[in-house]
Design a protein around this motif. Structure first.
Motif, PDB file in Angstrom:
ATOM      1  N   VAL A  92      36.061  28.766  29.841  1.00 29.07           N
ATOM      2  CA  VAL A  92      34.905  29.608  29.536  1.00 29.07           C
ATOM      3  C   VAL A  92      33.923  29.613  30.716  1.00 29.07           C
ATOM      4  N   GLY A  93      33.742  28.457  31.343  1.00 23.41           N
ATOM      5  CA  GLY A  93      32.843  28.381  32.488  1.00 23.41           C
ATOM      6  C   GLY A  93      33.304  29.278  33.619  1.00 23.41           C
ATOM      7  N   SER A  94      34.616  29.276  33.880  1.00 20.88           N
ATOM      8  CA  SER A  94      35.154  30.090  34.964  1.00 20.88           C
ATOM      9  C   SER A  94      35.024  31.583  34.638  1.00 20.88           C
ATOM     10  N   ILE A  95      35.311  31.960  33.384  1.00 18.36           N
ATOM     11  CA  ILE A  95      35.138  33.358  32.970  1.00 18.36           C
ATOM     12  C   ILE A  95      33.689  33.769  33.203  1.00 18.36           C
ATOM     13  N   SER A  96      32.773  32.897  32.770  1.00 16.15           N
ATOM     14  CA  SER A  96      31.351  33.210  32.835  1.00 16.15           C
ATOM     15  C   SER A  96      30.883  33.332  34.283  1.00 16.15           C
ATOM     16  N   PHE A  97      31.349  32.428  35.138  1.00 18.46           N
ATOM     17  CA  PHE A  97      30.939  32.457  36.548  1.00 18.46           C
ATOM     18  C   PHE A  97      31.361  33.771  37.200  1.00 18.46           C
ATOM     19  N   TRP A  98      32.641  34.102  37.099  1.00 19.75           N
ATOM     20  CA  TRP A  98      33.133  35.287  37.794  1.00 19.75           C
ATOM     21  C   TRP A  98      32.661  36.557  37.122  1.00 19.75           C
ATOM     22  N   GLY A  99      32.616  36.550  35.783  1.00 17.03           N
ATOM     23  CA  GLY A  99      32.102  37.713  35.077  1.00 17.03           C
ATOM     24  C   GLY A  99      30.662  37.994  35.470  1.00 17.03           C
ATOM     25  N   SER A 100      29.844  36.934  35.563  1.00 17.68           N
ATOM     26  CA  SER A 100      28.441  37.111  35.915  1.00 17.68           C
ATOM     27  C   SER A 100      28.296  37.608  37.346  1.00 17.68           C
ATOM     28  N   LEU A 101      29.169  37.120  38.235  1.00 18.80           N
ATOM     29  CA  LEU A 101      29.103  37.593  39.620  1.00 18.80           C
ATOM     30  C   LEU A 101      29.367  39.095  39.687  1.00 18.80           C
ATOM     31  N   VAL A 102      30.360  39.545  38.894  1.00 18.11           N
ATOM     32  CA  VAL A 102      30.648  40.987  38.873  1.00 18.11           C
ATOM     33  C   VAL A 102      29.460  41.742  38.297  1.00 18.11           C
ATOM     34  N   ALA A 103      28.861  41.197  37.212  1.00 15.83           N
ATOM     35  CA  ALA A 103      27.697  41.845  36.611  1.00 15.83           C
ATOM     36  C   ALA A 103      26.568  41.945  37.629  1.00 15.83           C
ATOM     37  N   TYR A 104      26.358  40.852  38.381  1.00 16.79           N
ATOM     38  CA  TYR A 104      25.336  40.862  39.427  1.00 16.79           C
ATOM     39  C   TYR A 104      25.651  41.945  40.457  1.00 16.79           C
ATOM     40  N   GLY A 105      26.898  41.947  40.911  1.00 15.49           N
ATOM     41  CA  GLY A 105      27.305  42.909  41.929  1.00 15.49           C
ATOM     42  C   GLY A 105      27.094  44.341  41.478  1.00 15.49           C
ATOM     43  N   LYS A 106      27.390  44.597  40.209  1.00 17.35           N
ATOM     44  CA  LYS A 106      27.229  45.964  39.701  1.00 17.35           C
ATOM     45  C   LYS A 106      25.759  46.367  39.656  1.00 17.35           C
ATOM     46  N   LEU A 107      24.908  45.466  39.117  1.00 17.35           N
ATOM     47  CA  LEU A 107      23.495  45.823  38.992  1.00 17.35           C
ATOM     48  C   LEU A 107      22.827  45.901  40.358  1.00 17.35           C
ATOM     49  N   GLN A 108      23.277  45.072  41.288  1.00 14.61           N
ATOM     50  CA  GLN A 108      22.705  45.067  42.638  1.00 14.61           C
ATOM     51  C   GLN A 108      23.314  46.181  43.478  1.00 14.61           C
ATOM     52  N   GLU A 109      24.293  46.867  42.896  1.00 15.51           N
ATOM     53  CA  GLU A 109      25.008  47.960  43.545  1.00 15.51           C
ATOM     54  C   GLU A 109      25.767  47.525  44.782  1.00 15.51           C
ATOM     55  N   VAL A 110      26.232  46.275  44.741  1.00 16.37           N
ATOM     56  CA  VAL A 110      27.184  45.825  45.758  1.00 16.37           C
ATOM     57  C   VAL A 110      28.552  46.393  45.388  1.00 16.37           C
TER      58      VAL A 110
END
Lengths: 284, 106
Positions: free
Chosen positions: A130-148
């Protein structure tokens, strides 16, 4: 012996502060104070943990806390108000990453949970997944909102869901082999990688507008993984705080989805169900 | 020990459910951020595993990263929540003018 009692008592103070602080956070007038009360609870919990008999490796701890402070304070102070949601995603992600890393170290130190009780292995591996899912999922969420990464839903169409299922089953299969006695390093790395890819694949097809709900969902998941880590380490503070976040985060996710007239399954499955309409909207 | 911990787990779950029943829509994001800061408690896990003995170099590196991540989660989480909430303060209160400026920026 008595020091253990002091630690437990301090943990109780910490829970009380967490719960009281959270209650404050649900009302507009008490929210600011509530936040600082919860922060005080965290301070108490950290001090109590440092009192644990037999603590060593102070330099490691100091180094980690110093790096964390040096990175965390400026990024929290300087982030623009409009960029807050992605900042929360990032902070949530590193929390999940911390859980996954701790579980990995536990695996290494105990040589694949050799001789550990079954529940320690199960809880640790659950928190690793769950930690690994959350880490990578959150990074993608960050990237999307930051428009990376593009904010539009990115998916591979119909294959998405079967692929996600395969990744989930693969993570669980690695966990089962480890619990069954496997102690090869590749097993835990495979588990972390499979759940990492799963985290990326689940969040990538979701459009930018639904992101806050997804971040809230990942937040609840990180809470659950912290609670599982608490079961593995026999630490009540982790169990209580993690589970409170897991439960309240789930409710909050639901409330947020409702406020947007969306349902959580629809959002998570958004990549192939409503993907078409989401694409046109997001480009506008 | 496990059974006791499971009891605590279940009770804490119900506390979490009970605390969040009615939240005004405007507070959803700060509340998410606040709970996010609380799960930074994983920092304790890093402290315990590191403090009670990490042997290898790789383990030490991983733990330093884990502790740093946990610290970022805690400190960053509470600070960001506070900044978000500063936008909701009533204008009459201390720091009101600042708050208004921030609102305009937004």
């Amino acid at each position: 012996m008595s020091r253990d009692v002091v630690i437990q008592l301090l943990y109780i103070v910490a829970f009380a502060l967490f719960i009281y602080g959270l209650m404050g956070l649900t009302g507009p007038r008490t929210a600011v104070r509530g936040n600082w009360i919860a922060a005080a609870g965290m301070g108490v919990a950290v001090v109590a943990t440092l009192l644990t008999p037999g603590m060593g490796n102070w330099w490691l701890i100091l180094l980690g806390v110093a790096i964390g402070t040096a990175v965390g304070v400026p990024s929290a102070k300087q982030v623009k108000m409009t960029a807050m949601p992605q900042m929360v995603a990032l902070f949530n992600g590193v929390g999940g990453g911390a859980v996954a890393l701790i579980a990995w170290v536990e695996f290494r130190e105990s040589h694949g949970f050799d001789g550990s009780p079954a529940h320690v292995a199960v809880a640790s591996l659950f928190s690793a997944i769950v930690g690994s899912i959350s880490f990578w999922g959150s990074l993608v969420a960050y990237g999307k909102l930051q428009e990376v990464i593009t904010g539009r839903p990115v998916g591979i169409g119909r294959l998405q869901q079967p692929l996600n299922l395969v990744l989930l089953l693969a993570s669980i299969a690695f966990a089962v082999v480890i619990i069954g006695g496997g102690d090869a390093q590749l097993l835990i790395i495979g588990l972390l990688v499979a759940s990492a890819v799963l985290g990326v694949m689940v969040v990538l097809p979701i459009g930018g507008a639904d992101m806050p709900v997804v971040i809230s969902l990942l937040n609840a998941l990180t809470g659950l993984s912290a609670a599982a880590m608490g079961l593995a380490l026999d630490n009540t503070a982790l169990i209580v705080a993690g589970m409170i976040v897991g439960a309240s985060g789930t409710i909050l996710t639901n409330l947020m989805a409702k406020a947007m007239n969306r349902s959580i399954p629809a959002i998570v499955a958004g990549g192939f169900g409503g993907g078409g309409s989401g694409t046109t909207q997001a480009t506008g | 020990m496990l059974v006791q911990n499971l009891a605590i787990l279940v009770l804490a779950g119900f506390v979490g459910f009970a605390v969040i029943s009615k939240v005004p829509n405007t507070l959803h994001t700060p509340l998410m951020s606040g709970t996010n800061a609380i799960h930074g408690i994983v920092l304790l896990g890093g402290l315990i595993v590191a403090g009670l003995g990490a042997e290898g170099v790789l383990d030490k590196i991983l733990l330093v990263i884990a502790i740093a991540f946990g610290t970022i989660n805690v400190i960053g989480g509470f600070l960001v929540t506070d900044r978000m909430l500063s936008m909701f303060k009533a204008p009459g209160r201390a720091g009101g003018s600042k708050t208004n400026q921030k609102k305009e920026q937004r």
